[in-house]
Design a protein around this motif. Structure first.
Motif, short mmCIF file in Angstrom:
data_model
loop_
_atom_site.label_atom_id
_atom_site.label_comp_id
_atom_site.label_asym_id
_atom_site.label_seq_id
_atom_site.Cartn_x
_atom_site.Cartn_y
_atom_site.Cartn_z
N ALA A 148 11.65 -9.98 -10.74
CA ALA A 148 13.00 -9.49 -11.03
C ALA A 148 13.04 -7.97 -11.03
CB ALA A 148 13.48 -10.04 -12.37
N LEU A 149 12.03 -7.35 -11.61
CA LEU A 149 11.98 -5.88 -11.61
C LEU A 149 11.84 -5.35 -10.18
CD1 LEU A 149 11.91 -3.25 -13.20
CD2 LEU A 149 9.43 -3.52 -13.40
N PHE A 150 10.99 -6.00 -9.39
CA PHE A 150 10.86 -5.57 -8.00
C PHE A 150 12.18 -5.72 -7.26
CE2 PHE A 150 10.21 -6.68 -3.54
CZ PHE A 150 9.65 -5.50 -3.10
N LEU A 151 12.86 -6.84 -7.43
CA LEU A 151 14.14 -7.06 -6.75
C LEU A 151 15.17 -6.02 -7.18
CD1 LEU A 151 15.82 -8.80 -4.82
CD2 LEU A 151 16.45 -10.20 -6.81
N ALA A 152 15.20 -5.68 -8.46
CA ALA A 152 16.14 -4.68 -8.95
C ALA A 152 15.86 -3.31 -8.31
CB ALA A 152 16.08 -4.58 -10.47
N LEU A 153 14.60 -2.91 -8.33
CA LEU A 153 14.25 -1.60 -7.76
C LEU A 153 14.47 -1.56 -6.26
CD1 LEU A 153 11.05 -0.95 -9.88
CD2 LEU A 153 13.21 0.31 -10.02
N LEU A 206 13.33 5.19 -6.23
CA LEU A 206 13.39 3.76 -6.54
C LEU A 206 12.44 2.95 -5.67
CD1 LEU A 206 17.25 3.42 -7.03
CD2 LEU A 206 15.48 3.34 -8.82
N GLY A 207 12.31 3.34 -4.41
CA GLY A 207 11.35 2.67 -3.53
C GLY A 207 9.92 2.87 -4.00
N GLY A 208 9.61 4.08 -4.47
CA GLY A 208 8.28 4.34 -5.02
C GLY A 208 8.00 3.52 -6.26
N LEU A 209 9.01 3.36 -7.11
CA LEU A 209 8.85 2.51 -8.29
C LEU A 209 8.67 1.05 -7.90
CD1 LEU A 209 11.45 4.17 -10.70
CD2 LEU A 209 8.94 4.23 -10.87
N ALA A 210 9.35 0.62 -6.85
CA ALA A 210 9.18 -0.76 -6.37
C ALA A 210 7.75 -0.98 -5.89
CB ALA A 210 10.18 -1.07 -5.25
N VAL A 211 7.17 0.03 -5.23
CA VAL A 211 5.77 -0.07 -4.79
C VAL A 211 4.84 -0.16 -6.00
CG1 VAL A 211 3.91 1.17 -3.61
CG2 VAL A 211 6.18 1.08 -2.58
N ALA A 212 5.20 0.49 -7.10
CA ALA A 212 4.38 0.42 -8.31
C ALA A 212 4.53 -0.92 -9.04
CB ALA A 212 4.75 1.56 -9.25
N THR A 213 5.42 -1.77 -8.54
CA THR A 213 5.66 -3.07 -9.15
C THR A 213 4.96 -4.19 -8.40
OG1 THR A 213 7.82 -2.28 -9.86
CG2 THR A 213 7.47 -4.64 -9.93
N ARG A 214 5.00 -4.15 -7.09
CA ARG A 214 4.40 -5.21 -6.26
C ARG A 214 3.89 -4.59 -4.97
NH1 ARG A 214 5.41 -10.22 -7.86
NH2 ARG A 214 5.00 -11.11 -5.84
N PRO A 215 2.83 -5.14 -4.40
CA PRO A 215 2.31 -4.58 -3.14
C PRO A 215 3.29 -4.71 -1.98
CG PRO A 215 1.14 -6.61 -3.73
CD PRO A 215 2.03 -6.26 -4.89
N THR A 216 4.19 -5.68 -2.04
CA THR A 216 5.17 -5.84 -0.96
C THR A 216 6.19 -4.71 -0.94
OG1 THR A 216 6.40 -7.33 -2.41
CG2 THR A 216 4.97 -8.35 -0.77
N GLY A 217 6.16 -3.85 -1.94
CA GLY A 217 7.07 -2.72 -1.95
C GLY A 217 6.87 -1.80 -0.76
N VAL A 218 5.68 -1.80 -0.19
CA VAL A 218 5.41 -0.98 1.00
C VAL A 218 6.32 -1.40 2.16
CG1 VAL A 218 3.61 -0.34 2.66
CG2 VAL A 218 3.07 -0.53 0.24
N ALA A 219 6.72 -2.66 2.19
CA ALA A 219 7.60 -3.14 3.26
C ALA A 219 8.99 -2.53 3.18
CB ALA A 219 7.69 -4.67 3.19
N LEU A 220 9.33 -1.89 2.08
CA LEU A 220 10.63 -1.21 1.97
C LEU A 220 10.69 0.05 2.82
CD1 LEU A 220 11.40 -1.31 -1.84
CD2 LEU A 220 12.76 -2.31 -0.03
N LEU A 221 9.54 0.67 3.05
CA LEU A 221 9.53 1.97 3.72
C LEU A 221 10.21 1.96 5.09
CD1 LEU A 221 5.99 3.22 2.65
CD2 LEU A 221 8.22 3.78 1.66
#
Length: 176
Positions: free
Chosen positions: A128-133, A152-167
């Motif tokens: 949920a935190l990842f989805l929010a960020l 916010l994208g950087g914080l998403a990366v600090a939540t889950r490894p899939t956050g890199v896919a946001l870049l």
């Protein structure tokens, strides 16, 4: 739901996390299954064993902060997840409203809530935190707020490894 709440503690091997009294423990332990134990462990003890390195730090850090006030890591984890899911729903509504209109935006949030795996948005998980960020990052990029989208994208990366896919998505949105 009542049967599940009463049946779950009877099962062997299910971890028990105290939640300020037997009734609250009964209710909140339903939301603390599987990997929740790892998130709770990291929030309570830090990265004290090698296996805990698989869990990124932002969610356990927030849970730890809320647990300092509530005095229960399990309740704090559920609260962080539910609040983050609500914040994510707002961003998803705004993104969909901007792209396809208000009626479809409402349906988008409804379908998100009814998705079969949406239970993770109430559990002691970082989803949920990842989805929010991620959703607020994408909304900020849509609005051409590059610094906010990046933060916010950087914080998403600090939540889950899939956050890199946001870049790549953020780059495309900000480039256009």
């Amino acid at each position: 739901a009542i049967v599940a709440l009463l049946w779950a503690p009877v099962q062997r091997g299910i971890p028990h996390f105290p939640a300020d009294g037997p009734h609250l423990t009964l209710v909140f332990n339903v939301f603390a299954q599987w990997d929740s134990g790892w998130f709770i462990r990291v929030a309570d003890h830090g990265y004290d064993v090698e296996q805990s390195a698989s869990f990124f730090p932002l969610y356990p850090l927030l849970v730890r902060g809320v647990a300092e006030v509530l005095r229960s890591t399990v309740i704090a984890g559920v609260l962080v997840s539910v609040v983050a899911a609500g914040i994510a729903a707002i961003a998803i509504f705004k993104i969909a409203q901007r792209l396809v209109g208000e009626a479809v935006a409402s349906d988008s949030v409804l379908f998100l809530a009814l998705f079969p795996f949406a239970f993770v948005f109430t559990a002691v998980y970082s989803d949920a935190l990842f989805l929010a960020l991620a959703s607020w990052s994408l909304l900020a990029a849509q609005r051409q707020h590059a610094i906010l989208a990046s933060l916010l994208g950087g914080l998403a990366v600090a939540t889950r490894p899939t956050g890199v896919a946001l870049l790549p998505a953020l780059l495309v949105l900000l480039w256009l």
